[in-house]
Design a protein around this motif. Sequence first.
Motif, mmCIF file in Angstrom:
data_model
loop_
_atom_site.group_PDB
_atom_site.id
_atom_site.type_symbol
_atom_site.label_atom_id
_atom_site.label_comp_id
_atom_site.label_asym_id
_atom_site.label_seq_id
_atom_site.Cartn_x
_atom_site.Cartn_y
_atom_site.Cartn_z
ATOM 1 N N ASN A 116 0.736 -1.348 -0.092
ATOM 2 C CA ASN A 116 0.154 0.159 -0.143
ATOM 3 C C ASN A 116 0.874 1.233 0.101
ATOM 4 O O ASN A 116 0.532 2.351 -0.524
ATOM 5 C CB ASN A 116 -1.054 -0.042 1.408
ATOM 6 C CG ASN A 116 -2.045 -0.847 1.103
ATOM 7 O OD1 ASN A 116 -2.305 -1.379 -0.055
ATOM 8 N ND2 ASN A 116 -2.495 -1.593 2.288
ATOM 9 N N GLN A 117 2.186 1.105 0.714
ATOM 10 C CA GLN A 117 2.797 2.306 0.654
ATOM 11 C C GLN A 117 3.248 2.983 -0.773
ATOM 12 O O GLN A 117 3.580 4.030 -0.805
ATOM 13 C CB GLN A 117 4.212 2.064 1.526
ATOM 14 C CG GLN A 117 3.905 1.865 2.909
ATOM 15 C CD GLN A 117 3.412 3.082 3.777
ATOM 16 O OE1 GLN A 117 3.624 4.097 3.255
ATOM 17 N NE2 GLN A 117 3.044 2.890 4.603
ATOM 18 N N ARG B 8 0.713 4.911 -1.928
ATOM 19 C CA ARG B 8 0.797 6.175 -1.266
ATOM 20 C C ARG B 8 1.763 6.983 -1.748
ATOM 21 O O ARG B 8 1.567 8.294 -1.784
ATOM 22 C CB ARG B 8 0.895 5.950 0.231
ATOM 23 C CG ARG B 8 -0.128 5.410 1.033
ATOM 24 C CD ARG B 8 0.118 5.210 2.409
ATOM 25 N NE ARG B 8 -1.049 4.715 3.174
ATOM 26 C CZ ARG B 8 -1.825 5.410 3.851
ATOM 27 N NH1 ARG B 8 -1.471 6.697 3.958
ATOM 28 N NH2 ARG B 8 -2.624 4.908 4.815
ATOM 29 N N VAL C 111 0.612 3.673 14.379
ATOM 30 C CA VAL C 111 0.328 3.736 13.307
ATOM 31 C C VAL C 111 -0.434 2.753 12.868
ATOM 32 O O VAL C 111 -1.281 2.704 12.060
ATOM 33 C CB VAL C 111 1.738 3.855 12.351
ATOM 34 C CG1 VAL C 111 1.367 3.602 10.795
ATOM 35 C CG2 VAL C 111 2.312 5.301 12.849
ATOM 36 N N HIS C 112 -0.109 1.468 13.412
ATOM 37 C CA HIS C 112 -0.879 0.320 12.989
ATOM 38 C C HIS C 112 -2.235 0.315 13.499
ATOM 39 O O HIS C 112 -3.140 -0.065 12.655
ATOM 40 C CB HIS C 112 -0.035 -0.921 13.511
ATOM 41 C CG HIS C 112 -0.809 -2.188 13.557
ATOM 42 N ND1 HIS C 112 -0.893 -2.862 12.305
ATOM 43 C CD2 HIS C 112 -1.440 -2.878 14.268
ATOM 44 C CE1 HIS C 112 -1.497 -3.998 12.402
ATOM 45 N NE2 HIS C 112 -2.002 -4.269 13.666
ATOM 46 N N GLU D 276 -3.840 3.083 14.244
ATOM 47 C CA GLU D 276 -4.621 4.114 13.312
ATOM 48 C C GLU D 276 -5.017 3.781 12.136
ATOM 49 O O GLU D 276 -6.271 3.951 11.463
ATOM 50 C CB GLU D 276 -3.764 5.270 13.236
ATOM 51 C CG GLU D 276 -4.530 6.540 12.457
ATOM 52 C CD GLU D 276 -3.244 7.524 12.220
ATOM 53 O OE1 GLU D 276 -3.310 8.415 12.536
ATOM 54 O OE2 GLU D 276 -2.445 7.373 11.254
ATOM 55 N N GLN D 277 -4.265 2.912 11.349
ATOM 56 C CA GLN D 277 -4.717 2.344 10.201
ATOM 57 C C GLN D 277 -5.925 1.159 10.246
ATOM 58 O O GLN D 277 -6.638 1.305 9.535
ATOM 59 C CB GLN D 277 -3.517 1.725 9.445
ATOM 60 C CG GLN D 277 -3.808 1.149 8.087
ATOM 61 C CD GLN D 277 -4.036 2.348 7.086
ATOM 62 O OE1 GLN D 277 -3.127 3.371 6.961
ATOM 63 N NE2 GLN D 277 -5.082 2.065 6.413
ATOM 64 N N ASP D 278 -5.803 0.455 11.351
ATOM 65 C CA ASP D 278 -7.039 -0.299 11.617
ATOM 66 C C ASP D 278 -8.302 0.165 11.725
ATOM 67 O O ASP D 278 -9.260 -0.022 11.167
ATOM 68 C CB ASP D 278 -6.515 -1.494 12.681
ATOM 69 C CG ASP D 278 -5.679 -2.229 12.079
ATOM 70 O OD1 ASP D 278 -5.217 -2.667 11.068
ATOM 71 O OD2 ASP D 278 -4.841 -2.915 13.305
ATOM 72 N N PHE E 256 -8.796 3.333 10.908
ATOM 73 C CA PHE E 256 -9.287 4.114 9.680
ATOM 74 C C PHE E 256 -10.111 3.231 8.696
ATOM 75 O O PHE E 256 -10.900 3.697 8.061
ATOM 76 C CB PHE E 256 -7.944 4.801 9.108
ATOM 77 C CG PHE E 256 -8.388 5.595 7.934
ATOM 78 C CD1 PHE E 256 -8.666 6.965 8.311
ATOM 79 C CD2 PHE E 256 -8.509 5.184 6.502
ATOM 80 C CE1 PHE E 256 -8.948 7.853 7.356
ATOM 81 C CE2 PHE E 256 -8.584 5.980 5.741
ATOM 82 C CZ PHE E 256 -8.795 7.504 5.967
ATOM 83 N N ASP E 257 -9.477 2.089 8.741
ATOM 84 C CA ASP E 257 -10.042 1.255 7.516
ATOM 85 C C ASP E 257 -11.335 0.623 8.014
ATOM 86 O O ASP E 257 -12.508 0.378 7.083
ATOM 87 C CB ASP E 257 -9.108 -0.013 7.470
ATOM 88 C CG ASP E 257 -7.850 0.283 6.784
ATOM 89 O OD1 ASP E 257 -7.746 0.833 5.902
ATOM 90 O OD2 ASP E 257 -7.037 -0.833 6.835
#
Length: 302
Positions: free
Chosen positions: A60-61, A64, A213-214, A216-218, A220-221
């Motif tokens: 995914n990066q 981005r 970060v991990h 937050e991404q979870d 956010f998803d």
Amino acid sequence: GKEVIIANAIIAILTIGGQQLFSFFTFSCPCHAGQNLIYGLAFLGVPALILLIVGFALNNQTWRLVTGKRSPLQQEGTCNRLLQWKLTCFVLCSITGRALVAPVTWLAVTLINGSFYVCAVSEYVSVYYFGGNPNTTASELRKILAAFPCSQLVPPELSRARDEVILLLRYQSQVAGWLLIAVVAITVFLSYCLASCFSPLSFLHFRYWTNYVHNEQDLFDEAMDQHSRLYAMQHVRKFFGFAPGHENVKEIRIPSLREWQAISGLAFLKLVDEEHYDYSLLHDWALKDSVDGKYLKTDETR
């Protein structure tokens, strides 16, 4: 973090298994001068290249980095531009490191196996390595050496020379494979050391940051899935007159032929204004058309 290590280990294991199956079912050296090298290098390099491309594509990066733009909250300035370049280089190195796991594993396992390398370079072994007819020309010697990977094509009097050449080439291939593994291991270790030395965060702070970060991404998803579902539900409700999941549906809407045609076909992102897009044909229809239409009460059939 641990997730990255586990993911890399899984990728490496799958690559090793795939390499073994691939070589068992598909590899068959042509044992012909001029073709062995192309065939062997193709089996060595092409799968590694494909795995590298897939590694970039599945990260995914990567997207981005490709589609990302500088945040409008950041002000122009030399310091910010330098920081942006450093961040880009760091992310690019991280992406490349993850993408290289599978192709490097493929190359290392293939070299340790030795079959591809033996096929590719057998015809280039020194002609002085084994005894033969002194009247044999260089081209004839290459043809003889090229046939060495296929034992059934080698004359009985050259079987001992063939075994010695195969052992020599397997030795070279396996040494190259272990050297590749050693170089990669040292490079990874030094990279982590340099990253830790130049990091402004302490060890525990860095672990906290990676966890944040991990998480937050979870989150956010999860929110993105729920938000898009609720947003799409508004458009579906407008088209059919009810939202899926409602038990007491009093009436349903009967879309017209024109409306069915309006939401059918291929859809692309369409710019509505400077800040918003239409995501689909149904989205476009729901934003433009009114809710007029034919309705049918569901309790009339009871």
